[in-house]
Design a protein around this motif. Structure first.
Motif, short mmCIF file in Angstrom:
data_model
loop_
_atom_site.label_atom_id
_atom_site.label_comp_id
_atom_site.label_asym_id
_atom_site.label_seq_id
_atom_site.Cartn_x
_atom_site.Cartn_y
_atom_site.Cartn_z
N ALA A 574 0.82 -1.22 0.00
CA ALA A 574 0.00 0.00 0.00
C ALA A 574 0.85 1.26 0.00
N ASP A 575 2.13 1.15 0.35
CA ASP A 575 3.01 2.32 0.30
C ASP A 575 3.41 2.65 -1.14
N LYS A 576 3.31 1.67 -2.02
CA LYS A 576 3.71 1.88 -3.41
C LYS A 576 2.52 1.95 -4.36
N LEU A 577 1.37 1.36 -3.94
CA LEU A 577 0.21 1.28 -4.82
C LEU A 577 -1.03 1.81 -4.11
N LEU A 578 -1.83 2.58 -4.86
CA LEU A 578 -3.12 3.07 -4.35
C LEU A 578 -4.22 2.39 -5.15
N LEU A 579 -5.03 1.57 -4.46
CA LEU A 579 -6.12 0.87 -5.13
C LEU A 579 -7.16 1.87 -5.63
N THR A 580 -7.50 1.77 -6.93
CA THR A 580 -8.52 2.67 -7.49
C THR A 580 -9.84 1.94 -7.71
N HIS A 581 -9.82 0.78 -8.37
CA HIS A 581 -11.06 0.03 -8.56
C HIS A 581 -10.75 -1.39 -9.04
N VAL A 582 -11.79 -2.24 -8.98
CA VAL A 582 -11.71 -3.63 -9.44
C VAL A 582 -12.81 -3.85 -10.46
N SER A 583 -12.44 -4.41 -11.63
CA SER A 583 -13.44 -4.71 -12.67
C SER A 583 -13.55 -6.22 -12.87
N ARG A 584 -14.76 -6.66 -13.16
CA ARG A 584 -14.99 -8.10 -13.36
C ARG A 584 -14.23 -8.57 -14.60
N GLY A 585 -13.81 -9.84 -14.57
CA GLY A 585 -13.12 -10.43 -15.71
C GLY A 585 -14.09 -11.11 -16.66
N ASP A 586 -13.53 -11.71 -17.72
CA ASP A 586 -14.40 -12.34 -18.72
C ASP A 586 -15.08 -13.60 -18.21
N PHE A 587 -14.67 -14.09 -17.02
CA PHE A 587 -15.40 -15.18 -16.39
C PHE A 587 -16.86 -14.79 -16.17
N PHE A 588 -17.11 -13.51 -15.97
CA PHE A 588 -18.43 -13.05 -15.54
C PHE A 588 -19.11 -12.19 -16.60
N VAL A 589 -18.73 -12.44 -17.85
CA VAL A 589 -19.39 -11.80 -18.99
C VAL A 589 -19.69 -12.89 -20.01
N HIS A 627 -6.98 -2.47 -10.47
CA HIS A 627 -6.33 -1.27 -10.98
C HIS A 627 -5.75 -0.44 -9.83
N PHE A 628 -4.52 0.03 -10.02
CA PHE A 628 -3.84 0.83 -9.01
C PHE A 628 -3.29 2.11 -9.65
N LYS A 629 -3.12 3.15 -8.75
CA LYS A 629 -2.33 4.32 -9.13
C LYS A 629 -0.98 4.17 -8.46
N LEU A 630 0.07 4.40 -9.24
CA LEU A 630 1.42 4.22 -8.73
C LEU A 630 1.80 5.37 -7.80
N LYS A 631 2.24 5.00 -6.58
CA LYS A 631 2.84 5.98 -5.67
C LYS A 631 4.35 6.01 -5.85
N ASP A 632 4.86 4.90 -6.36
CA ASP A 632 6.31 4.72 -6.52
C ASP A 632 6.52 4.03 -7.86
N PRO A 633 7.55 4.39 -8.61
CA PRO A 633 7.77 3.72 -9.90
C PRO A 633 7.91 2.20 -9.77
N GLU A 634 8.42 1.73 -8.63
CA GLU A 634 8.51 0.30 -8.38
C GLU A 634 7.26 -0.14 -7.63
N HIS A 635 6.43 -0.99 -8.26
CA HIS A 635 5.13 -1.32 -7.66
C HIS A 635 5.23 -2.30 -6.51
N GLY A 636 6.38 -2.95 -6.34
CA GLY A 636 6.52 -3.88 -5.23
C GLY A 636 5.90 -5.23 -5.52
N LYS A 637 5.89 -6.08 -4.51
CA LYS A 637 5.42 -7.45 -4.66
C LYS A 637 3.91 -7.53 -4.50
N LEU A 638 3.26 -8.35 -5.36
CA LEU A 638 1.84 -8.69 -5.22
C LEU A 638 1.74 -10.20 -5.09
N SER A 639 0.80 -10.66 -4.27
CA SER A 639 0.69 -12.10 -4.06
C SER A 639 -0.72 -12.48 -3.67
N ILE A 640 -1.03 -13.77 -3.89
CA ILE A 640 -2.29 -14.37 -3.46
C ILE A 640 -2.00 -15.29 -2.29
#
Length: 664
Positions: A574-589, A627-640
């Motif tokens: 969260a220090d590098k990325l600001l969450l803006t929104h989530v859109s459904r994928g083609d699974f749900f269209v 979708h995120f807005k970048l706070k830092d040019p390096e977005h950092g690690k994302l994981s599930i």
């Protein structure tokens, strides 16, 4: 004196036979090709050559000539068997397509095919792998003329032209197609020699239906001293039995593209002229060819093998040099020709067939009666084994001719017995197929079948069709059915297919259906192994137009068709990325409409919790795009993390996680 003549005649016949066998054993299968001064393509060997017209006028029409001819004869070199000098044009092939009649190959204004309808030659005469191929297109129907040199059934030598037509329906609807092959036969300088079929001497218009045909017909000018002996085949493992055969004069057949002026019993006098000129036309009646299907027709014409012992009663005997017998084909013909070369009448003439133990034929002794000077008679026997399951490798039979007022004569001839074709096949992957990101790569992939003939006899007109298991389909433009030509004893052929997988894995059975001329068919089942496709959820950077200030990732699922509900956390810095929104994928269209999609919850800073139902039968696709807005040019690690999946019964399913920082 009688005994001495008989020995001399037998020794002479034996010498001719041994000479033929010696040449057969040592002759090289060397073929040549060249273009002559008249722009004919010539393809041949030491016995015969096929001459194909390459000019625009009558392009694709062919003739057959001897080169060295029969090894035991010195007077049959460089003789025409099908007329065609300086350019082939008198023999031609017709097609009946949906009640319209066409001529194969290039147009001509000459008599044979003048004013007829023609198609478009899309491939001029071309030599490929020992075949001379010419292709003509008639709308959606594509016809290939394939000419090559093969062994004669009676000589055992490569001295016959195989004439093949492969007809393919490239359209989307069925077509009704028939075929006629007309050959303007010639024996050296003799353009009107009678045809000899079974016990019939044919010197006037005559029609035979398929059930009336013998295995082959022959033509020659003399038994005692033949200049050229020709032979055409109607029945056998390497030909397609015609539905009708007309023997007639060339002029009538030349003038009629399909139907022609046929007058049973009329001499072979060329229509509208005064010279003898014989020809033969083979018909295969129109049949339905389905969209995408292929139909093949094959005949043979070349030199004929007759074992001859000259004498007062000159005797010639012929039969197949090699025979394959089974329940459907349990006999082979023996044909004897007898000529009275003396100046007197031969009285009470008879011919006797002597067979070794274990073989029989009806009426082994045949009485001809009196033969006038110069007279020729011909007789046939159908020879049958008493036990099909215990055939020897070879037999020798003897034919003896007797008369009360002349010396007798006799001929011996050998027949080899070959077992049927015995096929085996192996199917393998041509490249390594791997599971990458839950999918097979490459896909489509290639498989290869190696088909081997372990039997003693050849299989002709081989076609192989790959029958796919559920979940596998031919790749785009790939055809399951492949034409392979002939498969000789001890030979192997390789054929490839490009295949696309639709969510399948593991051990898969393939059925390889191999068919040949005259109803041969065998299905061979083999297996190949595809890597297992495990359920997987992974992160993937979104491709496409990128805004330098924003960053998006796709949450992608593969092979989750059994899942009814999946929950997991998406973790980000969260220090590098600001969450803006989530859109459904083609699974749900689906079909342009949105399907129910549970919006993820912000469980904590830098954490999104997904809890999603999957009540529809879909296995692969994008669950959501974050979708995120970048706070830092390096977005950092994302994981599930904390992923849990259950099926509709509530049982847990294991799903692998692949995070974006991991190597692909």
């Amino acid at each position: 004196m009688y005994f001495s003549k008989r020995i001399i005649f037998c020794l002479f016949g034996l010498f001719m036979f041994l000479a033929l066998v010696s040449v057969q054993a040592t002759a090289a299968d060397d073929f040549f090709q060249n273009v002559d001064e008249y722009n004919n393509l010539r393809y041949g060997n030491q016995y015969i050559m096929i001459v194909i017209n390459q000019n625009d006028n009558a392009q694709g029409r062919f003739a057959v000539e001897t080169t060295g001819g029969a090894p035991a004869r010195e007077n049959d070199d460089d003789k025409p068997l099908i007329y065609g000098r300086p350019n082939p044009w008198t023999s031609y092939t017709s097609l009946w397509i949906n009640n319209e009649k066409y001529v194969f190959g290039g147009k001509t204004e000459r008599r044979a095919g003048k004013g007829a309808k023609y198609g478009e030659v899309i491939k001029p005469p071309t030599v490929e792998d020992g075949n001379v191929i010419t292709t003509t297109k008639f709308g959606d129907v594509v016809v290939e003329q394939i000419l090559t040199i093969v062994k004669s059934s009676t000589t055992g030598l490569a001295d016959s032209a195989q004439i093949k037509y492969r007809i393919t329906n490239n359209g989307s609807e069925s077509e009704k197609v028939g075929l006629r092959i007309m050959l303007d036969t010639m024996l050296g300088e003799n353009d009107g020699a009678p045809f000899r079929l079974g016990e019939d001497t044919i010197d006037s218009d005559k029609l035979y239906y398929d059930k009336q045909l013998d295995d082959f017909w022959q033509a020659f000018d003399s038994i005692s001293d033949p200049q050229v002996t020709s032979q055409g085949s109607f029945i056998g493992p390497d030909v397609t039995i015609p539905d009708r055969v007309y023997f007639s004069d060339w002029g009538s057949l030349a003038d009629g593209v399909w139907d022609f002026d046929f007058n049973p019993g009329q001499d072979f006098i060329r229509k509208g002229e005064y010279e003898t000129d014989s020809a033969v036309a083979m018909y295969w009646v129109p049949e339905i060819i389905d969209a995408g299907a292929t139909k093949t027709y094959v005949t043979k014409y070349g030199l004929g093998g007759i074992t001859i012992v000259p004498g007062i009663l000159s005797l010639g005997v012929t039969s197949a040099a090699e025979v394959t017998l089974d329940q459907n084909n349990n006999s082979f013909p023996v044909v004897a020709y007898l000529e009275n070369t003396s100046e007197i009448r031969a009285n009470d003439v008879s011919i006797k067939l002597d067979l070794p133990a274990g073989f029989t034929a009806d009426q082994s002794v045949k009485n001809i009666g009196n033969m006038e000077s110069g007279g020729i008679s011909q007789l046939t026997w159908n020879v049958r084994p008493l036990d099909l399951d215990n055939l020897p490798a070879e037999i020798t039979y003897r034919v003896t001719a007797d008369a009360t007022n002349t010396d007798s004569n006799q001929v011996e001839r050998k027949v080899k017995f070959l077992g049927p074709p015995v096929l085996d096949a192996d199917i393998s992957l041509m490249e390594k197929v791997e599971s990458v990101a839950g999918k097979l790569e490459p896909n489509p992939f290639r498989v290869q079948a190696e088909i081997s003939n372990l039997g003693e006899s050849a299989l002709y007109g081989v076609e192989s069709e790959l029958i796919f298991p559920p979940g596998l389909v031919p790749a785009e433009s790939e055809k399951p059915l492949k034409n392979l030509g002939n498969l000789q004893s001890g030979e192997s052929l390789k054929v490839n297919w490009s295949i696309k997988a639709l969510r399948v894995e593991g051990t898969l059975p393939f059925a390889l259906k191999v068919s040949g001329l005259n109803g041969f068919e065998k299905t061979i089942v083999k297996e190949i192994e595809l890597p297992q496709l495990n359920p997987l959820i992974y992160l993937k950077e979104t491709t496409g137009k990128v805004d330098a200030d924003y960053y998006s990732i796709d949450i992608v699922a593969a092979n989750i068709g059994q899942a009814d509900n999946i929950s997991f956390d998406l973790n980000y810095n969260a220090d590098k990325l600001l969450l803006t929104h989530v859109s459904r994928g083609d699974f749900f269209v689906r079909n342009g409409k949105f399907l129910p999609f549970n919006r993820p919850q912000r469980a904590a800073r830098g954490n999104l919790h997904f809890n999603q139902d999957f009540p529809f039968a879909t296995s692969n696709g994008i669950i959501a795009t974050v979708h995120f807005k970048l706070k830092d040019p390096e977005h950092g690690k994302l994981s599930i993390s904390d992923l849990k999946a259950v099926n509709e019964l509530g049982n847990e399913i294991k799903i692998k996680i692949k995070n974006i920082s991991e190597e692909e």
